[in-house]
Design a protein around this motif. Structure first.
Motif, short mmCIF file in Angstrom:
data_model
loop_
_atom_site.label_atom_id
_atom_site.label_comp_id
_atom_site.label_asym_id
_atom_site.label_seq_id
_atom_site.Cartn_x
_atom_site.Cartn_y
_atom_site.Cartn_z
N GLN A 85 23.48 45.53 27.49
CA GLN A 85 24.32 44.77 26.68
C GLN A 85 23.28 44.47 25.35
O GLN A 85 22.10 44.82 25.40
CB GLN A 85 24.55 43.34 27.12
N ASN A 86 23.92 43.94 24.22
CA ASN A 86 23.10 43.81 22.97
C ASN A 86 21.84 42.80 23.32
O ASN A 86 20.64 43.12 22.83
CB ASN A 86 23.83 43.54 21.92
N LYS A 89 19.11 44.66 25.09
CA LYS A 89 18.55 45.72 24.18
C LYS A 89 17.34 44.74 23.42
O LYS A 89 16.06 45.16 22.97
CB LYS A 89 19.14 46.43 23.36
N LYS A 90 17.78 43.43 22.88
CA LYS A 90 16.76 42.56 22.23
C LYS A 90 15.68 42.20 22.90
O LYS A 90 14.51 41.93 22.37
CB LYS A 90 17.63 41.22 21.78
#
Length: 92
Positions: A85-86, A89-90
């Protein structure tokens, strides 16, 4: 005692104790290209059947699977993992 007598009688009659030919379906001996599987281990049984049909051998998929299993080539499915998910990734 009867087993020994049967073997002796068979040897006297036929000259050998080897089992005689039996009626029934003949065993299909497949020569699979194991090198193809070593190059691409993701080759499916259906693809092998198609390859054998191209060479002139008509074989069922269950026969191919049985021969592969006899050569210790067992099939398995890849594990399914969730996509990143985003917010995952962060963190990276």
């Amino acid at each position: 005692r009867s087993s020994v007598q049967t073997i002796v009688r068979k040897y006297k009659h036929h000259g050998t104790t080897q089992p005689s030919l039996r009626s029934g379906r003949k065993i299909v001996k497949l020569i699979l290209k194991i090198n193809v599987l070593q190059i691409n281990p993701k080759t499916t049984a259906n693809e092998l059947v198609k390859m054998l049909v191209e060479t002139g051998r008509k074989v069922s998929i269950s026969t191919v699977k049985r021969v592969l299993y006899q050569h210790n080539l067992k099939g398995c499915s890849a594990l399914k993992k969730p996509l990143l998910q985003n917010h995952h990734k962060k963190r990276l």
